[in-house]
Write a protein that holds these residues in place. Structure first.
Motif, PDB file in Angstrom:
ATOM      1  N   ALA A   1       4.295   7.002  14.998  1.00  0.00           N
ATOM      2  CA  ALA A   1       2.707   6.718  15.091  1.00  0.00           C
ATOM      3  C   ALA A   1       1.961   6.450  13.952  1.00  0.00           C
ATOM      4  O   ALA A   1       1.251   5.444  14.301  1.00  0.00           O
ATOM      5  CB  ALA A   1       2.181   8.137  15.340  1.00  0.00           C
ATOM      6  N   ALA A   2       2.392   6.504  12.725  1.00  0.00           N
ATOM      7  CA  ALA A   2       1.836   6.003  11.631  1.00  0.00           C
ATOM      8  C   ALA A   2       1.988   4.708  11.525  1.00  0.00           C
ATOM      9  O   ALA A   2       1.041   3.923  11.085  1.00  0.00           O
ATOM     10  CB  ALA A   2       2.520   6.739  10.204  1.00  0.00           C
ATOM     11  N   LEU A   3       3.016   4.100  11.716  1.00  0.00           N
ATOM     12  CA  LEU A   3       3.604   2.796  11.798  1.00  0.00           C
ATOM     13  C   LEU A   3       2.515   2.151  12.990  1.00  0.00           C
ATOM     14  O   LEU A   3       2.179   0.945  12.555  1.00  0.00           O
ATOM     15  CB  LEU A   3       5.019   2.521  11.988  1.00  0.00           C
ATOM     16  CG  LEU A   3       5.951   2.738  10.938  1.00  0.00           C
ATOM     17  CD1 LEU A   3       7.332   2.596  11.168  1.00  0.00           C
ATOM     18  CD2 LEU A   3       5.572   1.902   9.695  1.00  0.00           C
ATOM     19  N   ARG A   4       2.284   2.535  14.049  1.00  0.00           N
ATOM     20  CA  ARG A   4       1.576   2.097  15.035  1.00  0.00           C
ATOM     21  C   ARG A   4       0.144   2.106  14.887  1.00  0.00           C
ATOM     22  O   ARG A   4      -0.689   1.733  15.508  1.00  0.00           O
ATOM     23  CB  ARG A   4       1.909   2.605  16.244  1.00  0.00           C
ATOM     24  CG  ARG A   4       3.375   2.242  16.884  1.00  0.00           C
ATOM     25  CD  ARG A   4       3.673   2.872  17.964  1.00  0.00           C
ATOM     26  NE  ARG A   4       5.115   2.987  18.574  1.00  0.00           N
ATOM     27  CZ  ARG A   4       5.430   2.016  19.644  1.00  0.00           C
ATOM     28  NH1 ARG A   4       4.480   1.673  20.367  1.00  0.00           N
ATOM     29  NH2 ARG A   4       6.609   1.855  19.938  1.00  0.00           N
ATOM     30  N   GLY A   5      -0.221   2.949  13.858  1.00  0.00           N
ATOM     31  CA  GLY A   5      -1.774   3.334  13.567  1.00  0.00           C
ATOM     32  C   GLY A   5      -2.550   4.273  14.586  1.00  0.00           C
ATOM     33  O   GLY A   5      -3.577   3.969  14.872  1.00  0.00           O
ATOM     34  N   CYS A   6      -1.335   5.139  15.156  1.00  0.00           N
ATOM     35  CA  CYS A   6      -2.177   6.198  15.903  1.00  0.00           C
ATOM     36  C   CYS A   6      -1.561   7.635  15.830  1.00  0.00           C
ATOM     37  O   CYS A   6      -0.979   7.773  15.040  1.00  0.00           O
ATOM     38  CB  CYS A   6      -1.828   5.789  17.379  1.00  0.00           C
ATOM     39  SG  CYS A   6      -0.164   5.867  17.722  1.00  0.00           S
ATOM     40  N   HIS A   7      -2.433   8.473  16.457  1.00  0.00           N
ATOM     41  CA  HIS A   7      -1.757   9.884  16.454  1.00  0.00           C
ATOM     42  C   HIS A   7      -0.704   9.948  17.138  1.00  0.00           C
ATOM     43  O   HIS A   7      -0.450   9.305  18.240  1.00  0.00           O
ATOM     44  CB  HIS A   7      -2.780  10.955  16.997  1.00  0.00           C
ATOM     45  CG  HIS A   7      -2.706  12.133  16.645  1.00  0.00           C
ATOM     46  ND1 HIS A   7      -1.917  12.907  17.209  1.00  0.00           N
ATOM     47  CD2 HIS A   7      -3.029  13.093  15.600  1.00  0.00           C
ATOM     48  CE1 HIS A   7      -1.775  14.171  17.017  1.00  0.00           C
ATOM     49  NE2 HIS A   7      -2.665  14.349  15.742  1.00  0.00           N
ATOM     50  N   TRP A   8       0.430  10.861  16.833  1.00  0.00           N
ATOM     51  CA  TRP A   8       1.788  11.079  17.352  1.00  0.00           C
ATOM     52  C   TRP A   8       1.488  11.622  19.050  1.00  0.00           C
ATOM     53  O   TRP A   8       2.137  11.008  19.782  1.00  0.00           O
ATOM     54  CB  TRP A   8       2.729  11.893  16.703  1.00  0.00           C
ATOM     55  CG  TRP A   8       2.332  13.392  16.586  1.00  0.00           C
ATOM     56  CD1 TRP A   8       1.662  14.181  15.640  1.00  0.00           C
ATOM     57  CD2 TRP A   8       2.837  14.270  17.585  1.00  0.00           C
ATOM     58  NE1 TRP A   8       1.580  15.315  15.954  1.00  0.00           N
ATOM     59  CE2 TRP A   8       2.058  15.865  17.142  1.00  0.00           C
ATOM     60  CE3 TRP A   8       3.407  14.287  18.633  1.00  0.00           C
ATOM     61  CZ2 TRP A   8       2.380  16.621  17.730  1.00  0.00           C
ATOM     62  CZ3 TRP A   8       3.700  15.479  19.456  1.00  0.00           C
ATOM     63  CH2 TRP A   8       2.945  16.477  19.099  1.00  0.00           C
TER      64      TRP A   8
ATOM     65  N   ALA B   1       0.661  -1.163  -0.077  1.00  0.00           N
ATOM     66  CA  ALA B   1       0.081  -0.092  -0.123  1.00  0.00           C
ATOM     67  C   ALA B   1       0.847   1.379  -0.034  1.00  0.00           C
ATOM     68  O   ALA B   1       2.073   1.109   0.601  1.00  0.00           O
ATOM     69  CB  ALA B   1      -1.113   0.203   1.257  1.00  0.00           C
ATOM     70  N   PRO B   2       0.287   2.223  -0.621  1.00  0.00           N
ATOM     71  CA  PRO B   2       1.509   3.531  -0.633  1.00  0.00           C
ATOM     72  C   PRO B   2       1.243   4.070   0.834  1.00  0.00           C
ATOM     73  O   PRO B   2       0.353   3.923   1.569  1.00  0.00           O
ATOM     74  CB  PRO B   2       0.377   4.369  -1.467  1.00  0.00           C
ATOM     75  CG  PRO B   2      -0.682   3.968  -1.949  1.00  0.00           C
ATOM     76  CD  PRO B   2      -0.714   2.420  -1.448  1.00  0.00           C
ATOM     77  N   ILE B   3       2.277   4.844   0.931  1.00  0.00           N
ATOM     78  CA  ILE B   3       2.545   5.495   2.360  1.00  0.00           C
ATOM     79  C   ILE B   3       1.398   6.385   2.545  1.00  0.00           C
ATOM     80  O   ILE B   3       0.927   6.464   4.037  1.00  0.00           O
ATOM     81  CB  ILE B   3       3.866   6.342   2.172  1.00  0.00           C
ATOM     82  CG1 ILE B   3       5.121   5.531   1.977  1.00  0.00           C
ATOM     83  CG2 ILE B   3       3.958   7.479   3.453  1.00  0.00           C
ATOM     84  CD1 ILE B   3       5.436   5.057   3.344  1.00  0.00           C
ATOM     85  N   SER B   4       0.662   6.868   1.732  1.00  0.00           N
ATOM     86  CA  SER B   4      -0.600   8.010   2.051  1.00  0.00           C
ATOM     87  C   SER B   4      -1.479   7.072   2.646  1.00  0.00           C
ATOM     88  O   SER B   4      -2.431   7.873   3.212  1.00  0.00           O
ATOM     89  CB  SER B   4      -1.140   8.362   0.884  1.00  0.00           C
ATOM     90  OG  SER B   4      -1.338   7.433  -0.071  1.00  0.00           O
ATOM     91  N   THR B   5      -1.713   5.820   2.587  1.00  0.00           N
ATOM     92  CA  THR B   5      -2.581   5.164   3.341  1.00  0.00           C
ATOM     93  C   THR B   5      -2.541   5.070   4.844  1.00  0.00           C
ATOM     94  O   THR B   5      -3.399   4.620   5.560  1.00  0.00           O
ATOM     95  CB  THR B   5      -3.046   3.630   2.938  1.00  0.00           C
ATOM     96  OG1 THR B   5      -1.671   3.053   2.764  1.00  0.00           O
ATOM     97  CG2 THR B   5      -3.155   3.441   1.366  1.00  0.00           C
ATOM     98  N   LEU B   6      -1.280   5.391   5.336  1.00  0.00           N
ATOM     99  CA  LEU B   6      -1.144   5.388   6.979  1.00  0.00           C
ATOM    100  C   LEU B   6      -1.608   6.677   7.562  1.00  0.00           C
ATOM    101  O   LEU B   6      -1.519   7.670   6.813  1.00  0.00           O
ATOM    102  CB  LEU B   6       0.551   5.647   7.013  1.00  0.00           C
ATOM    103  CG  LEU B   6       1.317   4.095   6.727  1.00  0.00           C
ATOM    104  CD1 LEU B   6       2.777   4.316   6.961  1.00  0.00           C
ATOM    105  CD2 LEU B   6       0.644   2.995   7.524  1.00  0.00           C
ATOM    106  N   PRO B   7      -2.115   6.682   8.703  1.00  0.00           N
ATOM    107  CA  PRO B   7      -2.531   7.837   9.341  1.00  0.00           C
ATOM    108  C   PRO B   7      -1.754   8.895   9.599  1.00  0.00           C
ATOM    109  O   PRO B   7      -0.429   8.609   9.985  1.00  0.00           O
ATOM    110  CB  PRO B   7      -3.330   7.168  10.574  1.00  0.00           C
ATOM    111  CG  PRO B   7      -2.508   5.987  10.791  1.00  0.00           C
ATOM    112  CD  PRO B   7      -2.120   5.524   9.485  1.00  0.00           C
ATOM    113  N   GLY B   8      -1.940  10.056   9.367  1.00  0.00           N
ATOM    114  CA  GLY B   8      -1.060  10.968   9.727  1.00  0.00           C
ATOM    115  C   GLY B   8       0.016  11.399   8.773  1.00  0.00           C
ATOM    116  O   GLY B   8       0.777  12.300   8.864  1.00  0.00           O
TER     117      GLY B   8
END
Length: 101
Positions: A61-68, A4-11
């Motif tokens: 945070a993006a790797l963990r799926g949360c907000h920083w 998946a492209p990076i843009s799919t990660l939150p934040g």
């Protein structure tokens, strides 16, 4: 998900995505393989005045799926130490390039 492209990660917005593309990180799998610290190192060396510690928090945070802002305090502390090491290496590298001998 790895393709998946990076843009799919939150934040991860368009500016960060463009920067990551410039340093060869195009997919979620690329970022996962390198980790947030190495991705930050690459960005910091490419754009030392524009990339801040918040970028490192955001990548983790993006790797963990949360907000920083929701990263645990111990994780932020570890990232601060690693970011400081990268910043010091960048400064030393610039000084080495400017020295006469």
């Amino acid at each position: 998900m790895k393709d998946a492209p990076i843009s799919t990660l939150p934040g991860v917005g368009p500016v960060t995505q463009a920067w990551l593309d410039e340093v060869g990180i195009h997919t979620v799998g690329d970022l996962q393989a390198l980790g947030s610290v190495e991705a930050y190192r690459r960005l910091k060396f490419m754009l030392p005045r524009r990339v801040s510690l918040n970028a490192l928090y955001g990548l983790e945070a993006a790797l963990r799926g949360c907000h920083w802002l929701h990263l645990p305090a111990d994780v932020k502390s570890a990232l601060q130490r690693q970011g400081k090491t990268i910043d010091e290496a960048l400064r030393k590298g610039a000084a080495a390039r400017c020295s006469l001998g």
